[in-house]
Enzyme design. Structure first.
Site, short mmCIF file in Angstrom:
data_model
loop_
_atom_site.label_atom_id
_atom_site.label_comp_id
_atom_site.label_asym_id
_atom_site.label_seq_id
_atom_site.Cartn_x
_atom_site.Cartn_y
_atom_site.Cartn_z
N HIS A 135 -14.78 9.25 -9.34
CA HIS A 135 -13.74 9.84 -8.49
C HIS A 135 -13.22 8.83 -7.48
O HIS A 135 -12.01 8.63 -7.33
CB HIS A 135 -14.32 11.08 -7.79
CG HIS A 135 -13.43 11.72 -6.78
ND1 HIS A 135 -12.91 12.98 -6.95
CD2 HIS A 135 -12.98 11.31 -5.56
CE1 HIS A 135 -12.17 13.30 -5.90
NE2 HIS A 135 -12.21 12.30 -5.03
N GLU A 136 -14.14 8.18 -6.77
CA GLU A 136 -13.72 7.27 -5.70
C GLU A 136 -13.17 5.95 -6.24
O GLU A 136 -12.12 5.48 -5.79
CB GLU A 136 -14.91 6.99 -4.76
CG GLU A 136 -15.48 8.22 -4.06
CD GLU A 136 -14.50 8.90 -3.13
OE1 GLU A 136 -13.45 8.31 -2.79
OE2 GLU A 136 -14.76 10.06 -2.74
N HIS A 143 -9.27 7.51 -7.11
CA HIS A 143 -8.42 7.05 -6.01
C HIS A 143 -8.01 5.59 -6.16
O HIS A 143 -7.01 5.16 -5.59
CB HIS A 143 -9.13 7.25 -4.68
CG HIS A 143 -9.33 8.68 -4.30
ND1 HIS A 143 -8.33 9.63 -4.40
CD2 HIS A 143 -10.42 9.35 -3.83
CE1 HIS A 143 -8.79 10.80 -4.00
NE2 HIS A 143 -10.06 10.66 -3.66
N GLU A 200 -6.55 14.52 -4.76
CA GLU A 200 -7.94 14.87 -5.04
C GLU A 200 -8.08 15.42 -6.45
O GLU A 200 -9.05 15.13 -7.15
CB GLU A 200 -8.45 15.89 -4.02
CG GLU A 200 -8.56 15.37 -2.59
CD GLU A 200 -9.44 14.15 -2.47
OE1 GLU A 200 -10.36 13.95 -3.29
OE2 GLU A 200 -9.21 13.35 -1.53
#
Length: 725
Positions: A448-449, A453, A506
């Site tokens: 995810h990070e 992103h 997100e």
């Protein structure tokens, strides 16, 4: 009373353990961590003023009570004043909640919480307290200033929002969404960022006047250090007057600057020193450009032992989605876990081509970031996340880089599950979920990070008319035609997508994690092979669809609005996977063993890699294409469509929401340590994981200058009070 708006007496507390990590630091590193923590804690008080009109006054009221008497001492006073044991416990839980959230609205969900005891009982306790006996006039005036709002559950005050949808102190009470949009246009025209601003509107002679206030210790409107000319002054824009001023939160910004200057002496290298210089310049002058420069040095500071970041960072709670809430963290690197994340970074260039968009929609060069697992020493703000990808400045992220952090000791404590409190899963899924939740969450946070992103290109045109893509060749895969929209100069992701920017991003990052968690090279990095790896993938997906159902808690039917970016994103993903059909996800309403409404969510493990992955592939491609091309209209239509919560269709989500509220569990409150100077170094001061421990940590945190600090908070709040009416 509606349970949404109270904190239950049995809420769980846990101490955030960082003792061993802190012990291993050198004396210089301990001093650096200490002064950076002091800067973060003082800056974190800004959140009180960013949350609600009453938060700062309630904070001061509680601090004064607990500085004079500990919770144990006040418990005896409470009994004599006629409070039951349960009522006193409700009081200390409320106080803990206000300290932990830095205000009287939940950091996760943005709903108000009020004391779960009668108002007259709390007033009786206050008037029997030592703080009241010593300063009766001052304490009574303080109570009168906040008691009504502390208990009020008028419709508009139930949640954060703009205009008639809720409470905000990012805007004066007479502002609406049209004012926010006009202000953003004005800021764009001046090349100013909204991150560290608030907007105050007044009307004189029928003409609107807007005051844009920059957060800074400086209050004079002269050119700041590094500015060719002052950005402050009076301007005419679209027949409205705009005035840009410095000095918002000035006393707190001054404290932040002071402690950053003290920290400089113990910086490990030149990048850290330059970083702190630029941060101080930013907080002194209100310059976001200076904060960007500080962030550039922060990115260059590879692999520090003590990691930190500070400033106006996340825009989740601004109703318009452009203004940053203050936060600051200080943490120590966990070397063993960080090695895994470093290997994930090394694999990034192999994994990025696996994402579902064309190569032209990916960044020209993947700038390998630091990705570390950290044990948090300090996290000041409204709440503590599990992972972070920063800085949030798109121009820096696209061309210069970013850093990822996973907050290991937060994940270990905050996300632990008890079987009896695990809702909405089949019995046969519960044991596997508990066994593998930590491992699955670690993989999810990493993907995810870093690749969520950290991926995707924004198509831009700069001030000189130059494009960062070949306008004559790049095809939009959704239309089959040449790309026809992009970001103009001074437009950013946040300013363009505004109210949905945070949750949309997100959702995109969560989808990237779901899309890539199948990869053997990813799973092996985290030590998962064969059948165990399959279990981790299953729990990753199962956790996501369950989180989508839990997300209904954070939807407000009265306003048809969402109050939490991540939970909205997870509900959207649940809708996408339900729409995929073929029995991939099952969601049914049932009756629980207690005879009350319940729900059951299931996932067909055999269809995750086919039906599930195909659905995420298609949806994720759309998300990225609309983001890359600045196509707000299509992006909003897509996202709002899946975000809608209704009672028609195959699932009655409004009725399911009532079931979710009936079965919800309160979030844990984390008790953080303090540090203090001891000889030629600093030492850690720890507290027990309880309401009393959390309260004590806050009263000791600001003990040295409590009276002046409280006076400053009250004065800042008093000055702005007329703006909220």
């Amino acid at each position: 009373m509606d349970s949404q708006y109270i904190l239950p007496n049995d809420v769980t507390f846990a101490a955030l353990d960082c003792a061993e990590s802190f012990r291993l630091l050198s004396p210089q590193e301990k001093l650096y961590a200490h002064y950076m923590s002091r800067a973060a804690w003082y800056g974190g008080l800004v959140v009180l003023l960013q949350t609600s009109p009453e938060s700062a006054n309630i904070f001061v009221l509680l601090q004064r009570m607990f500085r004079k008497q500990t919770p144990a001492q006040l418990e005896q006073v409470a009994a004599a004043a006629g409070l039951s044991v349960e009522e006193f416990q409700a009081f200390v839980v409320y106080a803990s909640g206000l300290f932990a959230n830095m205000g009287n609205y939940k950091s996760f969900g943005d709903t108000k919480f009020i004391p779960n005891l009668p108002k007259e009982k709390l007033e009786a306790l206050l008037k029997a307290s030592q703080a009241f006996r010593e300063q009766p006039k001052e304490m009574e005036a303080l109570w009168d200033s906040c008691a009504c709002l502390m208990y009020s559950l008028e419709e508009r005050q139930k949640q954060l929002g703009l205009g008639d949808k809720g409470i905000t102190t990012y805007f004066s009470g007479n502002c609406c969404m049209e004012d926010a949009e006009l202000a953003q246009k004005f800021l764009n025209s001046k090349g100013l960022s909204a991150y560290n601003t608030r907007l105050f509107k007044s009307v004189n002679g029928g003409k609107a006047r807007y005051e844009v206030r920059l957060a800074s210790s400086a209050q004079k409107d002269i050119a700041a250090e590094g500015e060719p000319k002052s950005c402050c002054g009076s301007f005419s824009f679209e027949d409205k007057e705009f005035v840009v001023k410095r000095g918002d939160y000035a006393p707190l910004m001054e404290k932040v600057c002071y402690h950053l200057q003290r920290a400089e002496k113990y910086a490990a290298n030149e990048n850290q020193r330059r970083m702190l210089e630029e941060y101080r310049r930013s907080f002194a002058s209100g310059s976001i450009e200076a904060h960007k420069d500080g962030s550039r040095y922060w990115i260059k500071d590879k692999g520090p032992i003590v990691e930190s970041y500070i400033g106006f960072i996340e825009s989740y709670r601004d109703p318009f989605g452009s203004r940053g809430e203050f936060e600051g963290f200080v943490a120590v690197v966990n070397k063993a876990m960080s090695e895994r994340f470093a290997r994930l970074v090394d694999s990034a260039e192999v994994l990025l081509p696996e994402l579902p968009w064309p190569q032209e929609f990916e960044k020209d060069t993947f700038l390998k970031p630091d990705f570390t697992s950290l044990d948090v020493v300090t996290f000041a703000g409204s709440g503590i996340p599990a992972g972070i990808n920063i800085p949030n400045y798109d121009d820096i992220r696209q061309t210069e880089g970013f850093k990822n952090v996973s907050l290991g000791n937060v994940v270990a404590v905050a996300y632990a599950s008890q079987r009896e409190k695990l809702t909405f899963l089949k019995e046969e899924d519960k044991d596997l979920f508990i066994k593998l939740k930590g491992a699955a969450f670690e993989v999810q946070v990493g993907l995810h990070e870093l690749l969520g992103h950290g991926s995707g290109k924004l198509f831009t045109q700069d001030d000189n008319g130059e494009f960062n893509f070949d306008k004559s060749k790049v095809i939009n895969p959704e239309t089959g035609e040449l790309v026809s929209s992009w970001y103009r100069a001074n437009e950013t992701w946040d300013s363009k997508f505004s109210t949905i920017a945070s949750t949309y991003e997100e959702c995109r990052a969560e989808c990237v994690a779901l899309h890539l968690c199948f990869k053997k090279e990813v799973l092996s990095i985290f030590g998962h092979e064969g059948q165990a790896a399959d279990g981790v993938v299953y729990v990753t997906w199962l956790g996501m669809v369950r989180a989508g159902l839990l997300g209904l808690e954070f939807y407000t039917p009265e306003h048809k609005s969402w109050r939490q970016a991540h939970m909205q994103a997870r509900f959207v993903i649940l809708r996408v996977l339900l729409e995929a059909g073929e029995g991939l996800v099952g969601l049914e309403e049932v009756t629980g063993q207690d005879g009350k409404p319940d729900a059951r969510i299931t996932l067909d493990q055999s269809k995750i890699r086919t039906v599930g992955r195909d659905a995420i592939h298609r949806f994720l491609c759309k998300l990225q294409v609309f983001k890359s091309t600045a196509d707000v209209e299509k992006g909003r239509a897509l996202y709002d469509g899946y975000s809608s919560v209704g009672s028609d269709g195959a699932h009655d989500f409004l009725r399911l929401r009532e079931t979710v509220l009936l079965r919800k569990e309160p979030r844990k409150m984390l008790v953080q340590a303090n540090s203090r100077i001891s000889g030629d170094t600093a030492e850690l001061v720890e507290y027990e994981g309880s309401a009393a421990g959390l309260i004590r940590s806050f009263t000791e945190r600001f003990r040295d200058d409590a009276e002046q600090l409280e006076a400053d908070l009250l004065e800042m709040n008093r000055r702005d009070a007329p703006c909220w009416c």
